[in-house]
Design a protein around this motif. Structure first.
Motif, PDB file in Angstrom:
ATOM      1  N   LYS A   1       0.816  -1.220   0.000  1.00 48.77           N
ATOM      2  CA  LYS A   1       0.000   0.000   0.000  1.00 48.77           C
ATOM      3  C   LYS A   1       0.843   1.260   0.000  1.00 48.77           C
ATOM      4  O   LYS A   1       0.514   2.231  -0.670  1.00 48.77           O
ATOM      5  N   TYR A   2       1.957   1.288   0.736  1.00 49.42           N
ATOM      6  CA  TYR A   2       2.745   2.519   0.662  1.00 49.42           C
ATOM      7  C   TYR A   2       3.637   2.540  -0.555  1.00 49.42           C
ATOM      8  O   TYR A   2       3.955   3.600  -1.078  1.00 49.42           O
ATOM      9  N   GLU A   3       3.998   1.385  -1.090  1.00 51.47           N
ATOM     10  CA  GLU A   3       4.742   1.368  -2.363  1.00 51.47           C
ATOM     11  C   GLU A   3       3.883   1.888  -3.502  1.00 51.47           C
ATOM     12  O   GLU A   3       4.385   2.549  -4.407  1.00 51.47           O
ATOM     13  N   ASN A   4       2.600   1.581  -3.467  1.00 51.54           N
ATOM     14  CA  ASN A   4       1.674   2.009  -4.522  1.00 51.54           C
ATOM     15  C   ASN A   4       1.081   3.384  -4.275  1.00 51.54           C
ATOM     16  O   ASN A   4       0.273   3.865  -5.067  1.00 51.54           O
ATOM     17  N   GLY A   5       1.445   4.033  -3.171  1.00 51.22           N
ATOM     18  CA  GLY A   5       0.942   5.358  -2.875  1.00 51.22           C
ATOM     19  C   GLY A   5      -0.448   5.384  -2.278  1.00 51.22           C
ATOM     20  O   GLY A   5      -1.060   6.438  -2.167  1.00 51.22           O
ATOM     21  N   GLU A   6      -0.961   4.225  -1.875  1.00 50.98           N
ATOM     22  CA  GLU A   6      -2.290   4.150  -1.270  1.00 50.98           C
ATOM     23  C   GLU A   6      -2.252   4.540   0.198  1.00 50.98           C
ATOM     24  O   GLU A   6      -3.293   4.799   0.794  1.00 50.98           O
ATOM     25  N   ARG A   7      -1.074   4.544   0.776  1.00 52.82           N
ATOM     26  CA  ARG A   7      -0.916   4.801   2.200  1.00 52.82           C
ATOM     27  C   ARG A   7       0.386   5.538   2.405  1.00 52.82           C
ATOM     28  O   ARG A   7       1.354   5.310   1.706  1.00 52.82           O
ATOM     29  N   ARG A   8       0.405   6.434   3.374  1.00 42.37           N
ATOM     30  CA  ARG A   8       1.640   7.115   3.737  1.00 42.37           C
ATOM     31  C   ARG A   8       2.173   6.507   5.025  1.00 42.37           C
ATOM     32  O   ARG A   8       1.414   5.991   5.832  1.00 42.37           O
ATOM     33  N   ILE A   9       3.481   6.604   5.193  1.00 39.84           N
ATOM     34  CA  ILE A   9       4.081   6.083   6.419  1.00 39.84           C
ATOM     35  C   ILE A   9       4.402   7.244   7.353  1.00 39.84           C
ATOM     36  O   ILE A   9       4.669   8.359   6.908  1.00 39.84           O
ATOM     37  N   ASP A  10       4.356   6.966   8.650  1.00 41.42           N
ATOM     38  CA  ASP A  10       4.729   8.008   9.601  1.00 41.42           C
ATOM     39  C   ASP A  10       6.221   7.903   9.902  1.00 41.42           C
ATOM     40  O   ASP A  10       6.916   7.007   9.407  1.00 41.42           O
ATOM     41  N   VAL A  11       6.714   8.815  10.696  1.00 44.06           N
ATOM     42  CA  VAL A  11       8.156   8.888  10.952  1.00 44.06           C
ATOM     43  C   VAL A  11       8.676   7.645  11.678  1.00 44.06           C
ATOM     44  O   VAL A  11       9.794   7.186  11.407  1.00 44.06           O
ATOM     45  N   ILE A  12       7.890   7.063  12.544  1.00 40.83           N
ATOM     46  CA  ILE A  12       8.309   5.850  13.258  1.00 40.83           C
ATOM     47  C   ILE A  12       8.409   4.685  12.280  1.00 40.83           C
ATOM     48  O   ILE A  12       9.377   3.918  12.304  1.00 40.83           O
ATOM     49  N   GLU A  13       7.423   4.558  11.400  1.00 40.67           N
ATOM     50  CA  GLU A  13       7.469   3.506  10.384  1.00 40.67           C
ATOM     51  C   GLU A  13       8.661   3.716   9.447  1.00 40.67           C
ATOM     52  O   GLU A  13       9.336   2.751   9.078  1.00 40.67           O
ATOM     53  N   PHE A  14       8.920   4.972   9.082  1.00 41.15           N
ATOM     54  CA  PHE A  14      10.064   5.288   8.231  1.00 41.15           C
ATOM     55  C   PHE A  14      11.360   4.823   8.890  1.00 41.15           C
ATOM     56  O   PHE A  14      12.207   4.195   8.256  1.00 41.15           O
ATOM     57  N   ALA A  15      11.521   5.124  10.172  1.00 42.11           N
ATOM     58  CA  ALA A  15      12.724   4.714  10.900  1.00 42.11           C
ATOM     59  C   ALA A  15      12.841   3.193  10.958  1.00 42.11           C
ATOM     60  O   ALA A  15      13.932   2.636  10.777  1.00 42.11           O
ATOM     61  N   ASP A  16      11.732   2.516  11.197  1.00 40.08           N
ATOM     62  CA  ASP A  16      11.748   1.042  11.237  1.00 40.08           C
ATOM     63  C   ASP A  16      12.126   0.456   9.879  1.00 40.08           C
ATOM     64  O   ASP A  16      12.920  -0.480   9.792  1.00 40.08           O
ATOM     65  N   ILE A  17      11.563   1.004   8.820  1.00 38.16           N
ATOM     66  CA  ILE A  17      11.832   0.504   7.462  1.00 38.16           C
ATOM     67  C   ILE A  17      13.299   0.700   7.096  1.00 38.16           C
ATOM     68  O   ILE A  17      13.954  -0.216   6.600  1.00 38.16           O
ATOM     69  N   THR A  18      13.822   1.898   7.351  1.00 36.15           N
ATOM     70  CA  THR A  18      15.213   2.145   6.998  1.00 36.15           C
ATOM     71  C   THR A  18      16.156   1.273   7.824  1.00 36.15           C
ATOM     72  O   THR A  18      17.180   0.821   7.316  1.00 36.15           O
ATOM     73  N   ALA A  19      15.802   1.022   9.078  1.00 34.64           N
ATOM     74  CA  ALA A  19      16.634   0.140   9.912  1.00 34.64           C
ATOM     75  C   ALA A  19      16.678  -1.268   9.330  1.00 34.64           C
ATOM     76  O   ALA A  19      17.747  -1.882   9.242  1.00 34.64           O
ATOM     77  N   VAL A  20      15.522  -1.779   8.920  1.00 32.24           N
ATOM     78  CA  VAL A  20      15.469  -3.121   8.330  1.00 32.24           C
ATOM     79  C   VAL A  20      16.279  -3.169   7.037  1.00 32.24           C
ATOM     80  O   VAL A  20      16.985  -4.145   6.764  1.00 32.24           O
ATOM     81  N   LEU A  21      16.222  -2.095   6.257  1.00 32.11           N
ATOM     82  CA  LEU A  21      16.939  -2.048   4.985  1.00 32.11           C
ATOM     83  C   LEU A  21      18.426  -1.738   5.160  1.00 32.11           C
ATOM     84  O   LEU A  21      19.188  -1.817   4.198  1.00 32.11           O
ATOM     85  N   GLY A  22      18.832  -1.360   6.364  1.00 31.40           N
ATOM     86  CA  GLY A  22      20.234  -1.046   6.607  1.00 31.40           C
ATOM     87  C   GLY A  22      20.658   0.276   5.998  1.00 31.40           C
ATOM     88  O   GLY A  22      21.799   0.451   5.596  1.00 31.40           O
TER      89      GLY A  22
END
Length: 69
Positions: free
Chosen positions: A19-40
């Motif tokens: 959903k956020y890859e397709n632009g159907e949903r936006r991520i908040d700052v906490i989700e952004f931090a979690d995603i970048t951590a997982v991606l290194g």
């Protein structure tokens, strides 16, 4: 990394990533931090690159902070 792999690492369903890859949903700052951590990826470095309109990684050794070293 696939959507399913990222979602599993985040403890979320695959549709969460889709959903956020397709632009159907936006991520908040906490989700952004979690995603970048997982991606290194550094959250700060990614934000600087986005602010400068580029998604490519800077060459090795290049200052991406916007500040003099």
């Amino acid at each position: 990394m696939t959507q399913a792999e990222l979602a599993a690492a985040l403890g979320k369903p695959q549709s969460f990533v889709a959903k956020y890859e397709n632009g159907e949903r936006r991520i908040d700052v906490i989700e952004f931090a979690d995603i970048t951590a997982v991606l290194g990826v550094s959250s700060a470095d990614l934000l600087v690159r986005l602010a400068h309109g580029t998604e490519k990684s800077p060459p090795d050794g290049e200052n991406t902070t916007g500040q003099d070293e």
